[in-house]
Write a protein that holds these residues in place. Structure first.
Motif, short mmCIF file in Angstrom:
data_model
loop_
_atom_site.label_atom_id
_atom_site.label_comp_id
_atom_site.label_asym_id
_atom_site.label_seq_id
_atom_site.Cartn_x
_atom_site.Cartn_y
_atom_site.Cartn_z
N ALA A 78 28.37 15.46 23.19
CA ALA A 78 27.99 15.61 21.79
C ALA A 78 27.62 17.04 21.43
O ALA A 78 27.46 17.37 20.26
CB ALA A 78 26.83 14.68 21.47
N ASN A 111 29.33 8.50 21.74
CA ASN A 111 28.42 9.50 22.28
C ASN A 111 27.24 9.72 21.33
O ASN A 111 27.14 9.10 20.26
CB ASN A 111 29.15 10.80 22.62
N ARG A 112 26.37 10.60 21.70
CA ARG A 112 25.13 10.79 20.95
C ARG A 112 25.37 11.21 19.50
O ARG A 112 24.62 10.81 18.60
CB ARG A 112 24.28 11.85 21.66
N ALA A 113 26.40 12.01 19.28
CA ALA A 113 26.66 12.51 17.93
C ALA A 113 27.32 11.47 17.04
O ALA A 113 27.13 11.47 15.82
CB ALA A 113 27.54 13.76 18.00
N ASN A 114 28.11 10.57 17.63
CA ASN A 114 28.90 9.64 16.84
C ASN A 114 28.28 8.25 16.69
O ASN A 114 28.68 7.48 15.82
CB ASN A 114 30.30 9.51 17.43
#
Length: 337
Positions: free
Chosen positions: A243, A314-317
Motif C-alpha cells: 500500500a 491491501n491496506r490502501a484499498n
C-alpha cells in the motif's frame, strides 16, 4: 529492459501472467531457493510443471567460510593457507556460476541466483560474476541476529544499507532483498531499500530456529518446513508494504501450501509467490495443481488477469484498513463463552 519468457506448451495459461523485477513471468508461482533448485534437472522439472521462475539454491557465506576453516593446513606457511582458502572459495563460486550458465541454456523461464550473507564484505565481486554468467536477477538473503545488547537497531540496519550500496555499484541486473520480519520498523526498511535502488523484496525468509530435545537434553533444529498458519504474519506486512506509494516488487514467501494461499497473497498485494515446503511434501508436479486452483478462482470471480485483483485487499484499498493495524485480540476473546 523488460524481458519476455515464452512457453509454447498448450497448458500455458495467459491469465496467470505477471511481472516481477522487470521480468515477465507466465505464472506468479516461483520455486524458492532449496534443494529443489540445486540441479539443472530439477530446474527443468520445475519449468515443465508450470513454474513462473526459479530461485537457485543459495550459496552461503558461512558455508564457504566453514569449508575454508576445515581445510587442513600442511605447510605451516600463512601464504599457503591463504592460497588454499582462496582456492576453496573460488571453487565453490565456480561451481555455482556453472549452475547459472547451464540453467540459462536449458530454461526459458527466469533464473534468479541467491546469495545468503551476514556481512557486507566480499560479495560484490561474486555478485558481478553472477550477472556476467547470465542471471536475470539476484536474490540477496541477509539477516543479522541482534544478539549484542549494546548495539542499536540503527547500527544493525546499516549493515543492510552498506551491502546494498556496494552491490548497486557493480550489479546492473535487478536485486531483490529477502528479509526476515524482525525489524523495529519493516516498512521503513523497505522504503530505504527502494530509495537505494532495490527492485524487489521477498517477505519473509525462514531462518534456522532452535528447539530442545528434552530426552537427549540437546539443542536441535526446529522444523524447516512452513505451515499454512504461518502466512498470517506475512499477509499483514505484505498488505501494508504494497500500500506504500513506492514501486518495489513484493514476492510472498512462507505458508504457501495451495493455490488459494497464493491468491490470498496476491490479494494482499504480492507480485509473485514463492513455493517450497508443499513441493517437498506433494512433489514438484503440485505446481500444476496450484496454477489450476488460481485460474479456477479467477474464473469464479470473473477476473481476466492478475492485475485486476492484485492488492485489492491491501491496506490502501480495503474499506477498513485498521484491521491490519490491530494487535490485540480482546474484542474476539470477549465474545468466546
Amino acid at each position: 529492459m523488460e524481458k519476455e519468457f515464452n512457453n509454447n506448451k498448450p497448458e500455458k495459461m495467459e491469465k496467470l501472467k505477471t511481472k516481477y523485477l522487470g521480468l515477465s513471468l507466465r505464472s506468479p508461482l516461483i520455486v524458492s531457493s532449496s534443494i529443489l533448485t540445486s540441479t539443472v534437472g530439477r530446474l527443468q522439472e520445475a519449468e515443465e510443471n508450470g513454474a513462473g521462475a526459479v530461485v537457485l539454491k543459495s550459496l552461503f557465506e558461512e558455508q564457504i567460510n566453514y569449508h575454508i576453516k576445515t581445510v587442513p593446513s600442511s605447510s605451516g606457511f600463512p601464504e599457503a593457507d591463504d592460497y588454499i582458502a582462496n582456492y576453496t572459495r573460488l571453487h565453490s563460486v565456480d561451481e555455482y556460476l556453472g549452475l547459472i550458465t547451464s540453467a540459462k541454456k536449458s530454461l526459458s523461464i527466469p533464473v534468479i541466483p541467491s546469495i545468503h550473507c551476514y556481512t557486507s564484505e566480499g560479495w560484490t565481486d561474486f555478485a558481478r560474476n553472477i550477472a556476467d554468467a547470465g542471471a536475470d536477477a539476484i536474490e540477496i538473503n541477509v539477516f543479522i541476529m541482534p544478539v549484542d545488547r549494546k548495539k542499536s537497531s540503527a547500527e544493525t540496519e546499516k549493515v543492510y544499507f552498506d551491502l546494498i550500496g556496494k552491490l548497486k555499484k557493480v550489479v546492473k541486473i535487478p536485486i531483490a532483498m529477502k528479509i526476515g520480519f524482525k525489524f523495529s520498523n519493516i516498512l521503513y526498511m523497505i522504503d530505504q531499500f527502494y530509495m537505494r535502488g532495490i527492485e524487489g523484496v521477498v517477505m519473509f525468509n525462514r531462518f534456522y530456529e532452535p528447539d530442545i530435545d528434552i530426552n537427549k537434553m540437546k539443542i536441535v533444529p526446529a522444523s524447516i518446513f512452513s505451515r499454512e498458519n504461518e502466512r498470517r504474519y506475512v499477509l499483514r506486512w505484505i498488505a501494508m508494504a504494497s500500500a506504500q506509494k513506492i514501486k518495489i516488487d513484493i514476492s510472498a514467501s512462507t505458508g504457501v501450501h495451495s493455490g488459494d494461499d497464493a491468491v490470498r497473497y496476491l490479494l494482499a498485494g504480492a507480485d509473485t509467490v514463492q513455493v517450497c515446503s508443499v513441493l517437498y511434501n506433494k512433489g514438484i508436479q503440485y505446481l500444476m495443481t496450484m496454477n489450476k486452483q488460481i485460474a479456477a478462482w479467477m474464473d469464479q470471480k470473473g477476473f481476466r488477469n492478475i492485475d485486476e485483483f492484485r492488492g485489492k485487499l491491501n491496506r490502501a484499498n480495503y474499506d477498513n484498513p485498521a484491521v491490519y493495524e490491530r494487535t490485540q485480540f480482546m474484542k474476539y476473546f470477549s465474545s468466546i463463552e
